[in-house]
Design a protein around this motif. Sequence first.
Motif, short mmCIF file in Angstrom:
data_model
loop_
_atom_site.label_atom_id
_atom_site.label_comp_id
_atom_site.label_asym_id
_atom_site.label_seq_id
_atom_site.Cartn_x
_atom_site.Cartn_y
_atom_site.Cartn_z
N ALA A 21 19.02 -7.11 -8.65
CA ALA A 21 19.49 -6.52 -9.91
C ALA A 21 18.72 -7.06 -11.12
N GLY A 22 18.46 -6.16 -12.05
CA GLY A 22 17.95 -6.55 -13.37
C GLY A 22 16.54 -7.09 -13.36
N ARG A 23 15.74 -6.70 -12.37
CA ARG A 23 14.36 -7.18 -12.33
C ARG A 23 13.41 -6.02 -12.63
N ALA A 24 12.70 -6.09 -13.73
CA ALA A 24 11.68 -5.09 -13.99
C ALA A 24 10.29 -5.67 -13.69
N ALA A 96 11.23 -11.28 -3.53
CA ALA A 96 10.92 -10.28 -4.56
C ALA A 96 9.48 -10.49 -5.00
N ALA A 97 8.74 -9.39 -5.11
CA ALA A 97 7.33 -9.49 -5.49
C ALA A 97 6.92 -8.22 -6.24
N PRO A 98 5.88 -8.30 -7.03
CA PRO A 98 5.39 -7.09 -7.69
C PRO A 98 5.03 -6.00 -6.68
N HIS A 99 4.47 -6.40 -5.53
CA HIS A 99 4.03 -5.42 -4.52
C HIS A 99 4.62 -5.75 -3.15
#
Lengths: 146, 83
Positions: A21-24, A96-99
Amino acid sequence: MDVRVQAAPFDFGAEAAAFAAGRADVGAVVTFTGIVRDDSGDLRAMHIEHYPGMTERAITAIAEEAAGRWALGDVLVIHRFGAMAPGEMIMMVATAAPHRADAFAAAEFLMDYLKSRAPFWKKEVTSRGAAWVAATEADEAALGRW
Amino acid sequence: MTLDLVYFAWVRERIGAAGERVETQAPTVAALVEELRAREERYAAAFADLSALRCAVDQELADFDAPLDGAREVAFFPPMTGG
């Protein structure tokens, strides 16, 4: 980074939702959940022993190693100890990671290392008694790919 | 030196204790294991095959040739089965 070692069950759905949640800043969240598997059809319980003090430290070191190897936004590891019934969740990992490639690879790395470098020992209780689960050569060999 | 020893899983069961405090001059984990083996049959049984054992010095995984100088806690256990 969040590392939790606990006897209590955890709510996988709530944990995964809260983690994502809440991660852009990340485009990918990967989760893995380990479940008590009954290979024999006769499993009554799984007991997991651990090394209080060392366990959190060892998992944190593994998570920090993952964070150094891949571009990660965050890591969550929850691992239970004590008595569990077949089908209960033993542990979960979330990355969690950008890609997604980084998130998948880091989750696999965490699982391979948690299996044979975090101080947990599993004991299975069946109608024939209790027996410690032996580590496998495949578990050890899995570390070689990293 | 005074060392706290801790045992896990079947090592704990074979020795019949979760841990104990010992006085030793052993320079390495392997030398400490030799001292323990010589004590009683249950230690000899637990430490019969070092390839089936792992150890940690002050809660960090270590090799059996690791020095004990300055150590406070040594743990013995079978290969880990987490995940």
